[in-house]
Scaffold this motif. Structure first.
Motif, PDB file in Angstrom:
ATOM      1  N   LYS A  58       0.821  -1.215   0.000  1.00  0.00           N
ATOM      2  CA  LYS A  58       0.000   0.000   0.000  1.00  0.00           C
ATOM      3  C   LYS A  58       0.853   1.262   0.000  1.00  0.00           C
ATOM      4  N   ILE A  59       1.926   1.258   0.774  1.00  0.00           N
ATOM      5  CA  ILE A  59       2.839   2.402   0.762  1.00  0.00           C
ATOM      6  C   ILE A  59       3.578   2.454  -0.572  1.00  0.00           C
ATOM      7  N   LEU A 103       4.673  -7.455   4.942  1.00  0.00           N
ATOM      8  CA  LEU A 103       4.282  -6.321   5.785  1.00  0.00           C
ATOM      9  C   LEU A 103       2.910  -5.802   5.373  1.00  0.00           C
ATOM     10  N   ASP A 104       2.005  -5.691   6.332  1.00  0.00           N
ATOM     11  CA  ASP A 104       0.663  -5.186   6.068  1.00  0.00           C
ATOM     12  C   ASP A 104       0.607  -3.692   6.393  1.00  0.00           C
ATOM     13  N   SER A 105       1.311  -2.898   5.594  1.00  0.00           N
ATOM     14  CA  SER A 105       1.329  -1.447   5.812  1.00  0.00           C
ATOM     15  C   SER A 105      -0.047  -0.855   5.526  1.00  0.00           C
ATOM     16  N   LYS A 106      -0.382   0.194   6.274  1.00  0.00           N
ATOM     17  CA  LYS A 106      -1.677   0.860   6.111  1.00  0.00           C
ATOM     18  C   LYS A 106      -1.463   2.307   5.706  1.00  0.00           C
ATOM     19  N   VAL A 107      -2.377   2.819   4.877  1.00  0.00           N
ATOM     20  CA  VAL A 107      -2.294   4.212   4.423  1.00  0.00           C
ATOM     21  C   VAL A 107      -3.678   4.849   4.465  1.00  0.00           C
ATOM     22  N   SER A 108      -3.701   6.156   4.728  1.00  0.00           N
ATOM     23  CA  SER A 108      -4.959   6.906   4.700  1.00  0.00           C
ATOM     24  C   SER A 108      -4.636   8.387   4.791  1.00  0.00           C
ATOM     25  N   VAL A 109      -5.590   9.219   4.376  1.00  0.00           N
ATOM     26  CA  VAL A 109      -5.437  10.666   4.486  1.00  0.00           C
ATOM     27  C   VAL A 109      -5.826  11.158   5.873  1.00  0.00           C
ATOM     28  N   ASP A 110      -6.463  10.309   6.684  1.00  0.00           N
ATOM     29  CA  ASP A 110      -6.859  10.718   8.033  1.00  0.00           C
ATOM     30  C   ASP A 110      -6.082   9.933   9.084  1.00  0.00           C
ATOM     31  N   LYS A 115       8.162   3.508  12.204  1.00  0.00           N
ATOM     32  CA  LYS A 115       6.999   2.642  12.032  1.00  0.00           C
ATOM     33  C   LYS A 115       5.787   3.433  11.558  1.00  0.00           C
ATOM     34  N   GLN A 116       5.554   4.614  12.161  1.00  0.00           N
ATOM     35  CA  GLN A 116       4.368   5.404  11.842  1.00  0.00           C
ATOM     36  C   GLN A 116       4.785   6.822  11.432  1.00  0.00           C
ATOM     37  N   VAL A 117       4.271   7.285  10.300  1.00  0.00           N
ATOM     38  CA  VAL A 117       4.640   8.601   9.775  1.00  0.00           C
ATOM     39  C   VAL A 117       3.389   9.366   9.355  1.00  0.00           C
ATOM     40  N   ALA A 155       2.659   2.354   8.892  1.00  0.00           N
ATOM     41  CA  ALA A 155       1.484   3.224   8.760  1.00  0.00           C
ATOM     42  C   ALA A 155       1.895   4.582   8.213  1.00  0.00           C
ATOM     43  N   LEU A 156       1.147   5.043   7.215  1.00  0.00           N
ATOM     44  CA  LEU A 156       1.400   6.346   6.602  1.00  0.00           C
ATOM     45  C   LEU A 156       0.098   7.132   6.523  1.00  0.00           C
TER      46      LEU A 156
END
Length: 619
Positions: A303-304, A324-331, A460-462, A499-500
């Motif tokens: 996803k990233i 890696l189960d990376s997650k992305v979102s605008v919120d 890890k989280q950005v 996470a992004l």
């Protein structure tokens, strides 16, 4: 403000991964073969793709005396501890220091004791050479002597990082001249001014390299002297050049001087080139030689990787780590705020502004910025605001002689706009006091740093700050990002592992991609229908010029319809209608045109978009 550590969080996955025996990928195997075979080769390596481990692998498989060039001393020490012993890791400055820097060591810092003018700042250069303010025209307009000194300094600095043999007019900062021409128009005597800058810059260069002059030199002074000496590094059989997308021309020239003496391996990511404003050159884009690529990132998931692909408009193939189960979102939904996270900003001003808000709110915050530089900039801006011109010291404020000019420039420059707002609203002392009282802690819950400083790090989280430029101009027209801004956004987004939370700038690009896909689907649907019509050649949208062919075919059908209407209204004889295929030999309207035009009513070319949408809904 104290105690910020530049070392980013290293994931447990990374530690486990490093403890396992190294197993090269197919791309790394291919790369190793190229290094052995070719005299010069370059490797494209996107974010997190294991370029360091690749270089170590190349060195083990090619066990000859080799030199590894890296950006700074910390990276050199880290590489030396991990790589095979046949590679010696250095910076280009450390190579140059042994030859020229050691003799100039006393000129690299200010002398202790009483003040001595060492001609290091714009103001000092003006005093050293007794320069007056540079007046123009009859209106009393002038360029301050401190700004003249700054341009002289920048000219010498530009020469020191160039590949050139002589200091010339081309080293006079174009951006300075452009600003002055815009500000003063026809009254600015460009030729006279540039000649003055060039004369004094040559004097300053001579003083910098003079062992007996009080004038300070820079670390780039002895690097330039090293390059001018045409050094021979042939004791090394291979030179590995890390971060090849951000090298200054003088470094590239030093390396290229060795091309007939030893093998050269360049490695980097041309899309991580973010320092061109400092004179850096993207060797990955300019060096012509055999090349190969690493495409898989081990840092983040798919996803990233897709976000990075979108930011670069599909120019780079980057594959995410499937484990890696990376997650992305605008919120904020993708960020676990109970765990540490990092916020990356485009500008230092926004970083500082948001830091103060978080500190005031009682958050555990680690602020990575140069507070001393910020304070100097605020004080210089306040001096300009109150008209105390002699107190203006900061190089970003020196170019201005009137507050109105800074405010006007701030309309196009976000950082100047923020500093103007801080001064005009009387917030400067409060912000400075808050940051002075703050102590950084290595285990802070929230880390704030700039996108530029984030390069080479990972968390890890950005969260991406919303101070990156928009893809749209003030009239709402899509203009996209400049190459450097696009690269910086890509660098920032690929610092995240798990996470992004991306920003509005990324969302604009994702929305645009969705629109492009929808329009392609609409067009494909229409082409499918066109292909069903007798008398129209088959249209393949995937082939080169497919969309253009579809337009031509549709225009042809539209013209048939217009001609049929002319015939039906008595404006065309039967003989003419037959010749143009409107009617057949029996006098009947030809079937293919009649059937198609009864189903699609397009009277003008402008109604094409409307018809595409209508047909998509129908289908």
């Amino acid at each position: 403000m104290k105690g910020f550590s530049k070392k980013a969080n290293t994931s447990n996955n990374e530690e486990v991964k490093q403890s396992k025996p190294f197993v090269p990928t197919e791309e790394q195997e291919k790369g190793k073969d190229l290094v052995i075979k070719e005299k010069m080769v370059k490797f494209g390596a996107p974010a997190g793709s294991g370029k360091s481990s690749s270089l170590y692998y190349f060195g083990r498989e090619n066990p000859v005396p080799s030199l590894g060039l890296v950006f700074n001393k910390t990276m050199a020490l880290e590489a030396q501890a991990k790589s095979p012993h046949n590679i010696t890791w250095k910076t280009t400055h450390s190579l140059a220091y042994a030859r020229f820097g050691s003799s100039l060591q006393g000129k690299l810092s200010r002398p202790r004791g009483r003040y001595v003018n060492v001609a290091m700042t714009g103001s000092e250069i003006a005093m050293y050479y007794r320069l007056p303010d540079f007046f123009m025209g009859e209106e009393g307009e002038y360029i301050s002597k401190s700004y003249v000194g700054l341009i002289i300094k920048d000219t010498v600095n530009s020469f020191e990082v160039s590949a050139d043999q002589e200091l010339e007019r081309s080293h006079v900062g174009y951006h300075h001249i452009k600003v002055l021409q815009k500000r003063y128009g026809d009254i600015f005597p460009k030729k006279k001014f540039v000649n003055l800058i060039l004369r004094k810059a040559k004097d300053l260069w001579e003083e910098r390299k003079d062992l007996y002059s009080d004038v300070m030199c820079t670390h780039n002074t002895y690097l330039k002297l090293f390059q001018l000496s045409n050094p021979d590094l042939s004791k090394y059989k291979v030179i590995y050049v890390d971060e090849s997308q951000d090298l200054n021309p003088v470094t590239i020239n030093i390396i290229l001087q060795q091309k007939d003496r030893c093998k050269i391996v360049w490695i980097g990511d041309k899309y991580q080139s973010i320092y061109q404003f400092n004179g850096a050159v993207n060797a990955m884009a300019t060096i012509d030689c055999a090349s190969s690529y690493l495409t898989k990132s081990f840092r983040f998931g798919e996803k990233i990787a897709k976000v990075a692909h979108t930011i670069l408009r599909g120019k780079l193939r980057i594959v995410g780590n499937e484990t890696l189960d990376s997650k992305v979102s605008v919120d904020l939904s993708v960020i676990d705020t109970k765990q540490p996270y990092t916020i990356l900003f485009r500008t230092n001003m926004e970083l500082i502004y948001q830091s103060v808000k978080l500190i005031t709110a009682g958050e555990s915050v680690n602020v990575n910025t140069d507070l001393k530089d910020f304070v100097a900039m605020v004080k210089s801006a306040e001096a300009l605001y109150t008209g105390e011109m002699k107190k203006i010291k900061h190089e970003n404020i020196l170019p201005f002689t009137k507050w109105e000019d800074l405010v006007e420039e701030g309309k196009a420059e976000r950082e100047l706009k923020r500093i103007a707002s801080i001064v005009e609203n009387g917030q400067a002392e409060e912000i400075i006091a808050t940051l002075h009282e703050h102590d950084n802690k290595a285990n802070a819950h929230i880390t704030l740093t700039s996108a530029h400083k984030s390069k080479g790090l990972e968390w890890k989280q950005v969260i991406l700050g919303n101070d990156f430029p928009s893809n749209y101009d003030h009239k709402g027209r899509f203009i996209g990002l400049s190459e450097q801004e696009e690269n910086l956004l890509y660098v920032a987004s690929t610092r995240a592992e798990m996470a992004l939370q991306y920003n509005d700038t990324v969302q604009e690009l994702l929305d645009l991609d969705n629109i492009d896909l929808e329009e392609k689907q609409l067009t494909d649907n229409l082409v499918t229908e066109l292909n069903k019509v007798d008398g129209i050649q088959s249209i393949n949208m995937q082939s080169e010029g497919g969309a253009e062919q579809a337009g031509y075919e549709l225009e042809s059908v539209m013209e048939h319809e217009n001609q049929r209407d002319i015939y039906a209204n008595g404006g065309m004889s039967e003989e003419q209608a037959f010749e143009q295929g409107i009617i057949d030999s029996s006098g009947c309207i030809t079937e293919n045109v009649d059937n198609f035009t009864d189903r699609i009513k397009i009277d003008t070319k402008e109604s094409l978009d409307c018809e595409i949408e209508k047909y998509a809904n129908y289908l």
